[in-house]
Design an enzyme around this catalytic site. Structure first.
Site, PDB file in Angstrom:
ATOM      1  N   ASP A 254       8.608  83.454 106.058  1.00 57.09           N
ATOM      2  CA  ASP A 254       8.466  84.278 107.266  1.00 57.09           C
ATOM      3  C   ASP A 254       7.250  83.841 108.067  1.00 57.09           C
ATOM      4  O   ASP A 254       7.004  84.358 109.152  1.00 57.09           O
ATOM      5  CB  ASP A 254       8.332  85.759 106.863  1.00 57.09           C
ATOM      6  CG  ASP A 254       8.308  86.697 108.070  1.00 57.09           C
ATOM      7  OD1 ASP A 254       9.154  86.529 108.965  1.00 57.09           O
ATOM      8  OD2 ASP A 254       7.441  87.592 108.119  1.00 57.09           O
TER       9      ASP A 254
ATOM     10  N   THR B  20       5.574  85.608 102.751  1.00 58.19           N
ATOM     11  CA  THR B  20       5.547  86.567 103.862  1.00 58.19           C
ATOM     12  C   THR B  20       4.108  86.875 104.251  1.00 58.19           C
ATOM     13  O   THR B  20       3.861  87.829 104.987  1.00 58.19           O
ATOM     14  CB  THR B  20       6.221  87.905 103.458  1.00 58.19           C
ATOM     15  OG1 THR B  20       5.614  88.364 102.247  1.00 58.19           O
ATOM     16  CG2 THR B  20       7.713  87.759 103.288  1.00 58.19           C
ATOM     17  N   ALA B  21       3.163  86.071 103.738  1.00 55.88           N
ATOM     18  CA  ALA B  21       1.742  86.390 103.959  1.00 55.88           C
ATOM     19  C   ALA B  21       1.195  85.606 105.154  1.00 55.88           C
ATOM     20  O   ALA B  21       1.133  86.132 106.268  1.00 55.88           O
ATOM     21  CB  ALA B  21       0.949  86.125 102.691  1.00 55.88           C
ATOM     22  N   ARG B  22       0.844  84.354 104.926  1.00 52.95           N
ATOM     23  CA  ARG B  22       0.362  83.503 106.012  1.00 52.95           C
ATOM     24  C   ARG B  22       0.761  82.065 105.730  1.00 52.95           C
ATOM     25  O   ARG B  22       0.698  81.592 104.580  1.00 52.95           O
ATOM     26  CB  ARG B  22      -1.170  83.573 106.121  1.00 52.95           C
ATOM     27  CG  ARG B  22      -1.717  84.839 106.778  1.00 52.95           C
ATOM     28  CD  ARG B  22      -1.368  84.929 108.264  1.00 52.95           C
ATOM     29  NE  ARG B  22      -1.925  86.099 108.920  1.00 52.95           N
ATOM     30  CZ  ARG B  22      -1.299  87.274 109.068  1.00 52.95           C
ATOM     31  NH1 ARG B  22      -0.072  87.436 108.597  1.00 52.95           N
ATOM     32  NH2 ARG B  22      -1.870  88.277 109.710  1.00 52.95           N
TER      33      ARG B  22
ATOM     34  N   HIS C  64       8.230  85.339 111.509  1.00 57.39           N
ATOM     35  CA  HIS C  64       7.116  86.284 111.293  1.00 57.39           C
ATOM     36  C   HIS C  64       7.499  87.710 111.725  1.00 57.39           C
ATOM     37  O   HIS C  64       6.898  88.280 112.646  1.00 57.39           O
ATOM     38  CB  HIS C  64       5.858  85.814 112.037  1.00 57.39           C
ATOM     39  CG  HIS C  64       4.597  86.430 111.484  1.00 57.39           C
ATOM     40  ND1 HIS C  64       3.423  85.749 111.339  1.00 57.39           N
ATOM     41  CD2 HIS C  64       4.337  87.682 111.026  1.00 57.39           C
ATOM     42  CE1 HIS C  64       2.495  86.539 110.834  1.00 57.39           C
ATOM     43  NE2 HIS C  64       3.043  87.733 110.629  1.00 57.39           N
ATOM     44  N   ILE C  65       8.493  88.254 111.016  1.00 59.36           N
ATOM     45  CA  ILE C  65       8.948  89.615 111.358  1.00 59.36           C
ATOM     46  C   ILE C  65       8.822  90.562 110.169  1.00 59.36           C
ATOM     47  O   ILE C  65       9.523  91.573 110.095  1.00 59.36           O
ATOM     48  CB  ILE C  65      10.412  89.603 111.876  1.00 59.36           C
ATOM     49  CG1 ILE C  65      11.359  88.906 110.874  1.00 59.36           C
ATOM     50  CG2 ILE C  65      10.487  88.971 113.256  1.00 59.36           C
ATOM     51  CD1 ILE C  65      12.832  89.137 111.163  1.00 59.36           C
ATOM     52  N   GLY C  66       7.909  90.228 109.249  1.00 62.30           N
ATOM     53  CA  GLY C  66       7.764  91.051 108.035  1.00 62.30           C
ATOM     54  C   GLY C  66       7.601  92.528 108.320  1.00 62.30           C
ATOM     55  O   GLY C  66       8.197  93.374 107.661  1.00 62.30           O
ATOM     56  N   SER C  67       6.795  92.856 109.306  1.00 63.15           N
ATOM     57  CA  SER C  67       6.521  94.281 109.556  1.00 63.15           C
ATOM     58  C   SER C  67       7.313  94.832 110.734  1.00 63.15           C
ATOM     59  O   SER C  67       7.040  95.937 111.211  1.00 63.15           O
ATOM     60  CB  SER C  67       5.027  94.481 109.786  1.00 63.15           C
ATOM     61  OG  SER C  67       4.599  93.709 110.889  1.00 63.15           O
TER      62      SER C  67
ATOM     63  N   GLU D 218       2.467  78.786 114.444  1.00 63.54           N
ATOM     64  CA  GLU D 218       3.197  79.948 114.955  1.00 63.54           C
ATOM     65  C   GLU D 218       2.740  80.252 116.376  1.00 63.54           C
ATOM     66  O   GLU D 218       1.534  80.228 116.629  1.00 63.54           O
ATOM     67  CB  GLU D 218       2.938  81.179 114.084  1.00 63.54           C
ATOM     68  CG  GLU D 218       3.498  81.050 112.696  1.00 63.54           C
ATOM     69  CD  GLU D 218       3.354  82.347 111.892  1.00 63.54           C
ATOM     70  OE1 GLU D 218       3.081  83.414 112.499  1.00 63.54           O
ATOM     71  OE2 GLU D 218       3.514  82.294 110.666  1.00 63.54           O
TER      72      GLU D 218
END
Ligand code: 8YV
Length: 321
Positions: free
Chosen positions: A264, A238-240, A287-290, A269
């Site tokens: 994620d 979930t980082a990069r 990429h919806i972690g936050s 991207e």
């Protein structure tokens, strides 16, 4: 009353954020919500005193070299700042801030979702039921990997890594970690420190990545390191996307050495990696972690708080350079 400072918000931030921004600043918002290009950033620097970009706006050394001196602060709406050349921004005298803390729980939640989903065949299960293909059942049907009691390796024990460890403790996982520096015993909460990445990998039945993308961490999880993971390990990121050699991960998924992956973020991207799509044991999110309402508001407010402090002549709490 002094004139309001002018800021640029290139993406559609939360309503509460935009409302507060418009109350306190003269705001230029890109209502189209398309990523700001290098040309946009350079042109806007002539019109604004500050910007609140996301990780989709890239401040490369080349872009920074063309910025107008009017721009004094880049108050990122993100914790990761790999889209910013910090050295170049520092040399240009532009202050840079980020939004730590406020997104740790939301990101840790997504890491947990990915870990469970990859371990318990969420994609295949959903597809079978959704497409009306669920026509039999047996005790050997869709048997997955149990998290409870398993060894979890956390690579990068910063704020998100620690939030994830807290959630994993609720699953009674045995937590191992590697970090540049060892945490204090109070922060470790019993987690087992590994002085090097390799030793962490050797014991990681589940591995979750929580370190920033820097020149040192590109392809951190390469073929050699993936080979060190126990057979049947599950990898979560979930980082990069930059942290994983995606070809190596795909080979390990194909060989079965890696039982599943929860991702994620990706090298490319938006878009992701089309070669992963054929493998239902790779559980993917865009990429919806936050991306929760509460966290988006908190990120926007944190970025605005940094701008407010800067323009009030104070030190922004999250100043990086
Ligand atoms: C954000 C992120 O959604 O904060 C980060 O570093 O990767 C994401 O959680 C994004 O960067 C917002 O700009």
């Amino acid at each position: 009353m002094p004139d309001k400072k002018v800021i640029w918000i290139p993406r559609r931030l939360s309503d509460a954020t935009l409302e507060r921004a418009r109350r306190d600043y003269e705001v230029i918002v890109n209502e189209a919500d398309t990523p700001g290009t290098a040309e946009d950033i350079i042109a806007m620097s002539q019109r604004v005193d500050g910007m609140i970009p996301c990780h989709s706006e890239h401040f490369s050394a080349d872009v920074v070299a063309q910025l107008d001196p009017r721009l004094r602060i880049v108050a990122n709406h993100s914790v990761g700042v790999d889209h910013c050349d910090l050295a170049a921004l520092k040399a240009a005298g532009i202050v840079v801030t980020n939004t730590p803390d406020v997104l740790s729980d939301a990101t840790a939640e997504i890491a947990m979702l990915l870990m469970l989903g990859a371990a318990r065949h969420a994609i295949m299960g959903d597809r079978i039921v959704r497409q009306g293909q669920w026509d039999s059942w047996s005790p050997s049907f869709m048997v997955g990997k149990q998290m409870t009691g398993a060894r979890l390796g956390i690579l990068g024990m910063g704020r998100v890594g620690r939030a994830f460890a807290a959630k994993a403790r609720g699953f009674d996982m045995e937590i191992h970690y590697h970090n540049r520096s060892r945490l204090s015993p109070e922060d470790e909460h019993g987690a087992i420190f590994h002085a090097d990445v390799e030793s962490l990998l050797d014991v990681s039945d589940f591995l979750s990545l929580h370190c920033p993308a820097t020149p040192d961490t590109i392809n951190l999880l390469n073929a050699d390191r993936i080979a060190r993971l126990p057979a049947g390990a599950v990898v979560v990121n979930t980082a990069r996307g930059a942290l994983i050699d995606e070809h190596a991960l795909l080979s390990a998924i194909k060989s079965g050495h890696i039982a599943g992956a929860g991702l994620d973020c990706f090298k490319v991207e938006p878009g992701g990696n089309a070669a992963f799509a054929a493998h239902e044991n790779i559980f993917m999110l865009p990429h919806i972690g936050s991306a929760t309402r509460a966290t988006r508001d908190a990120m926007g407010f944190r970025a605005l708080g940094n701008l407010d402090a800067f323009f009030a002549g104070q030190e922004p709490g999250d100043r990086l350079v």
